[in-house]
Design an enzyme around this catalytic site. Structure first.
Site, PDB file in Angstrom:
ATOM      1  NE  ARG A 121      -3.944  -2.158   2.004  1.00 19.02           N
ATOM      2  CZ  ARG A 121      -3.697  -3.291   2.643  1.00 19.02           C
ATOM      3  NH1 ARG A 121      -2.666  -3.378   3.456  1.00 19.02           N
ATOM      4  NH2 ARG A 121      -4.494  -4.314   2.477  1.00 19.02           N
ATOM      5  CE  LYS A 143      -0.909  13.142 -15.619  1.00 12.82           C
ATOM      6  NZ  LYS A 143      -1.331  13.355 -17.017  1.00 12.82           N
ATOM      7  CD  GLU A 185       6.652  15.320 -24.478  1.00 16.67           C
ATOM      8  OE1 GLU A 185       5.952  16.283 -24.122  1.00 16.67           O
ATOM      9  OE2 GLU A 185       6.165  14.240 -24.913  1.00 16.67           O
ATOM     10  CE  LYS A 227       5.189  16.661 -15.566  1.00 11.74           C
ATOM     11  NZ  LYS A 227       5.261  15.384 -16.274  1.00 11.74           N
ATOM     12  CD  GLU A 237      -3.847  15.970 -17.149  1.00 11.49           C
ATOM     13  OE1 GLU A 237      -2.854  15.311 -16.803  1.00 11.49           O
ATOM     14  OE2 GLU A 237      -4.385  15.885 -18.257  1.00 11.49           O
ATOM     15  NE  ARG A 241       0.486  16.598 -14.298  1.00  7.27           N
ATOM     16  CZ  ARG A 241       1.062  15.747 -13.471  1.00  7.27           C
ATOM     17  NH1 ARG A 241       0.761  15.755 -12.186  1.00  7.27           N
ATOM     18  NH2 ARG A 241       1.939  14.868 -13.914  1.00  7.27           N
ATOM     19  CG  ASN A 245      -2.428  16.725 -21.911  1.00  4.18           C
ATOM     20  OD1 ASN A 245      -1.781  15.688 -21.960  1.00  4.18           O
ATOM     21  ND2 ASN A 245      -3.171  17.055 -20.872  1.00  4.18           N
ATOM     22  CG  HIS A 248       0.834  15.346 -25.746  1.00  2.00           C
ATOM     23  ND1 HIS A 248       1.714  16.392 -25.815  1.00  2.00           N
ATOM     24  CD2 HIS A 248       1.553  14.298 -25.251  1.00  2.00           C
ATOM     25  CE1 HIS A 248       2.898  16.010 -25.367  1.00  2.00           C
ATOM     26  NE2 HIS A 248       2.836  14.737 -25.017  1.00  2.00           N
ATOM     27  CG  HIS A 252      -1.915  11.083 -27.458  1.00  2.00           C
ATOM     28  ND1 HIS A 252      -2.355  11.709 -26.320  1.00  2.00           N
ATOM     29  CD2 HIS A 252      -0.704  10.545 -27.148  1.00  2.00           C
ATOM     30  CE1 HIS A 252      -1.446  11.568 -25.366  1.00  2.00           C
ATOM     31  NE2 HIS A 252      -0.438  10.868 -25.833  1.00  2.00           N
ATOM     32  CG  HIS A 264       5.227  10.434 -27.124  1.00  3.33           C
ATOM     33  ND1 HIS A 264       3.848  10.445 -27.169  1.00  3.33           N
ATOM     34  CD2 HIS A 264       5.586  11.419 -26.268  1.00  3.33           C
ATOM     35  CE1 HIS A 264       3.391  11.391 -26.350  1.00  3.33           C
ATOM     36  NE2 HIS A 264       4.437  12.000 -25.786  1.00  3.33           N
TER      37      HIS A 264
HETATM   38  N1  NAD Z   1       4.532   9.587 -16.054  1.00  5.90           N
HETATM   39  C1  NAD Z   1       4.523  10.595 -16.892  1.00  5.90           C
HETATM   40  O1  NAD Z   1       4.207  11.731 -16.534  1.00  5.90           O
HETATM   41  C2  NAD Z   1       4.936  10.346 -18.312  1.00  5.90           C
HETATM   42  C3  NAD Z   1       5.140  11.432 -19.169  1.00  5.90           C
HETATM   43  C4  NAD Z   1       5.589  11.169 -20.462  1.00  5.90           C
HETATM   44  C5  NAD Z   1       5.815   9.853 -20.872  1.00  5.90           C
HETATM   45  N2  NAD Z   1       5.593   8.820 -19.997  1.00  5.90           N
HETATM   46  C6  NAD Z   1       5.861   7.430 -20.406  1.00  5.90           C
HETATM   47  O2  NAD Z   1       7.248   7.301 -20.648  1.00  5.90           O
HETATM   48  C7  NAD Z   1       7.452   6.204 -21.531  1.00  5.90           C
HETATM   49  C8  NAD Z   1       8.487   6.578 -22.552  1.00  5.90           C
HETATM   50  O3  NAD Z   1       9.693   6.895 -21.894  1.00  5.90           O
HETATM   51  P1  NAD Z   1      11.106   6.823 -22.630  1.00  5.90           P
HETATM   52  O4  NAD Z   1      10.972   7.487 -23.953  1.00  5.90           O
HETATM   53  O5  NAD Z   1      12.117   7.289 -21.683  1.00  5.90           O
HETATM   54  O6  NAD Z   1      11.223   5.270 -22.980  1.00  5.90           O
HETATM   55  P2  NAD Z   1      12.076   4.054 -22.352  1.00  5.90           P
HETATM   56  O7  NAD Z   1      12.043   4.054 -20.889  1.00  5.90           O
HETATM   57  O8  NAD Z   1      11.593   2.831 -23.051  1.00  5.90           O
HETATM   58  O9  NAD Z   1      13.570   4.367 -22.840  1.00  5.90           O
HETATM   59  C9  NAD Z   1      13.847   4.379 -24.228  1.00  5.90           C
HETATM   60  C10 NAD Z   1      15.015   3.437 -24.577  1.00  5.90           C
HETATM   61  O10 NAD Z   1      16.228   4.050 -24.185  1.00  5.90           O
HETATM   62  C11 NAD Z   1      17.032   3.137 -23.436  1.00  5.90           C
HETATM   63  N3  NAD Z   1      17.816   3.980 -22.533  1.00  5.90           N
HETATM   64  C12 NAD Z   1      17.365   4.637 -21.435  1.00  5.90           C
HETATM   65  N4  NAD Z   1      18.331   5.403 -20.923  1.00  5.90           N
HETATM   66  C13 NAD Z   1      19.417   5.222 -21.691  1.00  5.90           C
HETATM   67  C14 NAD Z   1      20.731   5.784 -21.672  1.00  5.90           C
HETATM   68  N5  NAD Z   1      21.088   6.710 -20.781  1.00  5.90           N
HETATM   69  N6  NAD Z   1      21.599   5.366 -22.607  1.00  5.90           N
HETATM   70  C15 NAD Z   1      21.226   4.468 -23.570  1.00  5.90           C
HETATM   71  N7  NAD Z   1      19.991   3.932 -23.638  1.00  5.90           N
HETATM   72  C16 NAD Z   1      19.104   4.313 -22.717  1.00  5.90           C
HETATM   73  C17 NAD Z   1      16.071   2.197 -22.795  1.00  5.90           C
HETATM   74  O11 NAD Z   1      16.659   0.965 -22.520  1.00  5.90           O
HETATM   75  C18 NAD Z   1      14.968   2.091 -23.864  1.00  5.90           C
HETATM   76  O12 NAD Z   1      15.294   1.096 -24.793  1.00  5.90           O
HETATM   77  C19 NAD Z   1       6.104   5.845 -22.096  1.00  5.90           C
HETATM   78  O13 NAD Z   1       5.653   4.634 -21.523  1.00  5.90           O
HETATM   79  C20 NAD Z   1       5.209   6.999 -21.677  1.00  5.90           C
HETATM   80  O14 NAD Z   1       3.862   6.600 -21.476  1.00  5.90           O
HETATM   81  C21 NAD Z   1       5.169   9.061 -18.727  1.00  5.90           C
HETATM   82 ZN    ZN Z   2       4.425  13.492 -24.387  1.00  8.90          ZN
END
Ligand code: NAD
Ligand code: ZN
Length: 363
Positions: A121, A143, A185, A227, A237, A241, A245, A248, A252, A264
């Site tokens: 929890r 998030k 972004e 942010k 949100e 917040r 978007n 987006h 999206h 993305h």
């Molecule tokens: N929580 C939120 O507010 C929020 C906001 C935006 C996006 N997201 C989420 O984030 C995700 C996308 O994140 P992402 O683009 O970081 O993807 P990811 O975590 O899959 O990383 C992208 C790739 O880069 C590699 N990688 C990471 N760091 C590295 C480094 N320093 N050197 C070499 N390789 C590296 C990883 O192994 C992966 O293959 C999605 O699931 C999306 O929904 C969440």
């Molecule tokens: Zn985004």
């Protein structure tokens, strides 16, 4: 070194941004006494690159830590991974005095944050984002969540980390496509909040793309400040917040219509141009500013048109199923100038169609 505070009362937390931050995390956590021992959660790829550094830092500070990994990629962001990790924690005897460290991109941060929210929890966790997208966006704001077959991010929780450590040096191993993902972004923050920052991004493009760590630290700090301000004003949100978007809504739809073959950041880049066009068409934004926005996005090597193989009608159909649509009505974040936006769900359907058609297949 820069430090930014996310002002959420008794859940406030610091974002530390520093070249080489990874090495100091153990000592900082020891002083903060957030948890007795830690599980570092990471994907296999990032674990191979940086897991040893982080475990070394923990060991030097005399903190016990385990490394738990899962296969990299969005396909891992599901309840099965969360369940497997929870089982491993239970077998290792982790209890409510222990904590998690998310080491990796947004996938790792979202999985780990959600696991921290639900394991026993709720146990404390910290974010160590290693992609540009995670450093400027997903690691800040609380998030968390995972995907289910019915849709992305449909199961989750708002759950804030206790600290965020951003090591700019991690960006040196990141593939260029992932840098561009984050830069979309980054540009978004300039348009929604800070015109001077947008101009800095235009002026320093060369240094940013060359990964000058000094300018990257400044850029990341500016994004995190924005942010943090937005999240502190509207954590869940309800209102402000939603400006995050920007780009987006149509973004999206384009991403989904491409069957997620578009990254993305590329989809968001297209979505920002589309929102600018909608704003011009509805009279709230000037043509020269829309052209400027498009020019800077294109200069970064991000797309500014919808790929010609996507049917405009299909793109439009995805707008209705957008998770953030209210009663099937999508909302749009439209710029009023570079540095300020307004939110509306009152955009004529024909206008949306015209903009999607205009941007499809245009060079
Ligand atoms: N929580 C939120 O507010 C929020 C906001 C935006 C996006 N997201 C989420 O984030 C995700 C996308 O994140 P992402 O683009 O970081 O993807 P990811 O975590 O899959 O990383 C992208 C790739 O880069 C590699 N990688 C990471 N760091 C590295 C480094 N320093 N050197 C070499 N390789 C590296 C990883 O192994 C992966 O293959 C999605 O699931 C999306 O929904 C969440
Ligand atoms: Zn985004």
């Amino acid at each position: 070194m820069r430090q930014i505070q996310v002002g959420l009362g008794d859940r406030a937390y610091p974002i530390v941004i520093r070249e080489g931050a990874l090495a100091g995390i153990g000592e900082d956590l020891r002083q903060k006494t957030i948890a007795k021992r830690y599980a570092v959660i990471t994907d296999e790829h990032v674990g191979g690159l940086y897991g040893g550094n982080l475990l070394g830092s923990m060991a030097r500070a005399g903190l016990a830590a385990e490394l738990l990994t899962f296969p990299r990629g969005e396909a891992s962001k599901n309840l099965t991974t969360v369940g497997n990790l929870a089982s491993q924690l239970a077998r290792l005897g982790f209890d409510r005095k222990d904590g998690l460290i998310a080491l990796g991109g947004g996938v790792t941060g979202d999985i780990t944050g959600f696991l921290a929210a639900v394991y026993m929890r709720g146990i404390p966790f910290v974010q160590v984002p290693t992609t540009l997208l995670a450093q400027v966006d997903s690691s800040v704001g609380g998030k968390t969540g995972v995907d289910i077959p019915e849709g992305k991010n449909l199961v989750g929780a708002f759950y804030q980390p206790r600290a965020v450590y951003i090591d700019t040096r991690a960006l040196l191993t990141l593939p260029v496509a992932e840098i561009l993902n984050g830069l979309a972004e980054v540009i978004k923050y300039g348009v929604i909040y800070d015109g001077a920052f947008f101009e800095l991004l235009a002026d320093r493009r060369h240094d940013i793309l060359q990964r000058d760590l000094g300018i990257l630290e400044e850029v990341i700090a500016r994004c995190c400040t924005i942010k943090a301000e937005v999240v502190a004003a509207d954590e869940k949100e309800a209102d402000l917040r939603r400006i995050l978007n920007f780009g987006h809504t149509i973004g999206h739809a384009v991403e989904a219509a491409s069957g997620y073959s578009l990254a993305h950041g590329q989809a968001v880049a297209i979505g920002m141009v589309a929102a600018a066009e909608l704003a011009v068409a509805s009279g709230s934004f000037s043509r020269p500013e829309a052209d400027r926005l498009r020019e800077v996005i294109a200069a970064y090597g991000l797309p500014v048109t919808i790929p010609g193989n996507l049917e405009p009608a299909v793109v439009k159909s995805y707008l209705k199923t957008d998770k953030k649509a209210v009663g099937g009505r999508p909302f749009f974040v439209l710029p009023t100038r570079i540095g300020a936006v307004t939110i509306t769900d009152d955009v004529a359907g024909e206008l949306i169609e015209q903009v999607i058609e205009k941007l499809t297949g245009e060079p």
